[in-house]
Design a protein around this motif. Structure first.
Motif, mmCIF file in Angstrom:
data_model
loop_
_atom_site.group_PDB
_atom_site.id
_atom_site.type_symbol
_atom_site.label_atom_id
_atom_site.label_comp_id
_atom_site.label_asym_id
_atom_site.label_seq_id
_atom_site.Cartn_x
_atom_site.Cartn_y
_atom_site.Cartn_z
ATOM 1 N N GLN A 58 0.871 -1.171 0.000
ATOM 2 C CA GLN A 58 0.000 0.000 0.000
ATOM 3 C C GLN A 58 0.906 1.218 0.000
ATOM 4 O OE1 GLN A 58 -3.230 0.345 -0.227
ATOM 5 N NE2 GLN A 58 -3.343 2.543 0.175
ATOM 6 N N MET A 60 1.834 5.074 0.436
ATOM 7 C CA MET A 60 1.324 6.186 1.233
ATOM 8 C C MET A 60 2.162 7.422 0.989
ATOM 9 S SD MET A 60 0.393 4.198 4.757
ATOM 10 C CE MET A 60 2.036 3.502 4.704
ATOM 11 N N TYR B 208 -10.565 -1.636 3.873
ATOM 12 C CA TYR B 208 -9.360 -1.029 4.433
ATOM 13 C C TYR B 208 -9.238 0.435 4.065
ATOM 14 C CZ TYR B 208 -7.729 -5.833 5.133
ATOM 15 O OH TYR B 208 -7.603 -7.127 5.532
ATOM 16 N N PHE B 209 -8.637 1.191 5.004
ATOM 17 C CA PHE B 209 -8.311 2.580 4.725
ATOM 18 C C PHE B 209 -7.035 2.656 3.907
ATOM 19 C CE2 PHE B 209 -10.660 4.039 8.721
ATOM 20 C CZ PHE B 209 -11.694 4.580 7.984
ATOM 21 N N ASP B 210 -6.800 3.885 3.502
ATOM 22 C CA ASP B 210 -5.575 4.348 2.905
ATOM 23 C C ASP B 210 -4.294 3.831 3.547
ATOM 24 O OD1 ASP B 210 -5.050 5.862 0.868
ATOM 25 O OD2 ASP B 210 -4.841 7.754 1.931
ATOM 26 N N ASN B 211 -4.285 3.844 4.866
ATOM 27 C CA ASN B 211 -3.081 3.452 5.577
ATOM 28 C C ASN B 211 -3.077 1.960 5.894
ATOM 29 O OD1 ASN B 211 -5.083 3.373 7.399
ATOM 30 N ND2 ASN B 211 -4.163 4.785 8.872
ATOM 31 N N ALA B 212 -3.912 1.229 5.166
ATOM 32 C CA ALA B 212 -3.914 -0.229 5.232
ATOM 33 C C ALA B 212 -4.464 -0.778 6.539
ATOM 34 C CB ALA B 212 -2.522 -0.788 4.954
#
Lengths: 238, 238
Positions: A58, A60, B208-212
């Motif tokens: 992922q 970021m 899941y969010f952006d930050n996994a």
DNA sequence: AAGTGGTCTAGACCACAGC
DNA sequence: CTGTGGTCTAGACCACTTC
């Protein structure tokens, strides 16, 4: 295997599997990777984007590329995967029975569904898939004869995909899949070990070549208890 | 919406819909588009890759970018789409009933499935979706409280996704979906109009969010006759 | 302020299709 | 041979995170 970004993708993939980059740590930065692999940052980014798309990492902004936990996420059986590839991945013993195999003119219904000329011939193949001694999947394949002229029963016993891709060297490009649940037909009851189940999962598959021509329509009918489809989807931003 | 490649993607998408680029013709070449949009070829390629990934075009080396027939391919309901978005797209009248709404400690089973600390609180929401006067979908949502603290019944009546994305400004990044077919439970029979169906399609969704970080687990239970999932898949080359 | 990923550029060379 | 899309480069600026 000459594309640099694919080679790098595979190296990074292997490195993640090997534990060189454990879950919940970040990969080296794009600049560092560019140096390590002696390439430009854009090329590294191409590789990382494949990793992200496949669910390995992922990215970021401002932080780095986080390695995701493959154990947790398990593995997507998504995309276009043939029965044979799938069974082998799962480590199951599987057998294929070719129930019928013929070349004929497309029925009007099928001709319409596949957008064929009325005089096009199609292969019609009926196959039963057995896994662990149970007949679980019924595959009905309709393949345009003019694109795949020399089909044989032997090929159908193995993988038709494999034959098309590696022997005919045709490129399968994309497919449209549709999942529904239906009432089993008489045919389903006769050919499969239905064990009293009163539903069947139908996966309709429209498969296209590189040049966007539809060449195959497949209907895969699965006993409901043995059906499982996993998908890893990234949220599209639009 | 400032990213050039997204703007160009949207313009081309609109142009395809409008008929400016009809099916089975090719788009202008990448060099021509780069001139038209006063940008570099790599940026154009980014836009075209999105079009290809979404199934609008098929790129062919040496030839050009062929516009595919949207009528034929129909439209994929794939990716992460909420119930509300979906119902609206289909033009159906739909209602949501919030059957229960509570905040509690995660059960051990759920805590394990969602990898939570034992003392984390979760929202537990049970919603029934009615389309055309039939109760067809049962949604069971489990949302980590610390990420989405101020949930209300009103929000659940509308779209939780919408609230999370637009009011909390959190970015949903990816999800793992799993499709199976199961025996309906007592709860299914009580809350849904099952009309004698003896199977239910279960879609498990780990979001899941952006930050996994995993923040939501949703189990969507669909009456089998009303379930349909369409996927557009490109063959991965590996 | 320094480091990260995200976007964009202007060029280059390649492989492939078609005339 | 020309034009197409596919790959790759070396650099630039931006937004975001962290210190």
């Amino acid at each position: 295997m000459k594309n640099k970004y694919l080679v790098i993708f595979e190296e990074l993939e292997a490195a993640i599997y090997s534990g060189k980059y454990p879950a919940n740590t970040t990969l080296p930065s794009e600049n560092e990777l560019a140096e390590q692999f002696e390439t430009s940052r854009e090329t590294i980014r191409k590789s990382l984007n494949i990793l992200a798309q496949k669910g390995y990492i992922q990215k970021m902004k401002g932080k780095g590329s986080l390695v995701l936990d493959l154990q947790k996420l398990q593995f997507p059986i998504s995309g276009l995967v043939s029965f044979k590839e799938l069974a082998e991945k799962m480590g199951h013993t599987s057998t294929t029975f070719v129930e019928s195999f013929s070349k004929q003119k497309a029925s009007p219904r099928l001709a319409k569904e596949m957008q064929l000329n009325p005089d096009d011939l199609i292969w019609k193949i009926l196959r039963v898939r057995e896994i662990n001694k149970e007949k679980i999947i019924l595959d009905k394949d309709y393949i345009v004869e003019k694109y795949v002229p020399d089909l044989t029963v032997d090929i159908c016993k193995n993988s038709i995909f494999d034959y098309i891709e590696h022997h005919l060297n045709l490129k399968i490009s994309f497919a449209r899949k549709e999942f529904t649940v239906e009432q089993p037909t008489e045919e389903d009851y006769q050919l499969l070990d239905m064990e009293g189940f009163q539903a069947i999962v139908v996966v309709k598959n429209y498969i296209y070549f590189d040049n966007a021509t539809l060449f195959q329509y497949t209907e895969s009918r699965h006993r409901p208890d043995k059906f499982r489809f996993v998908d890893f989807a990234r949220r599209s931003e639009l």
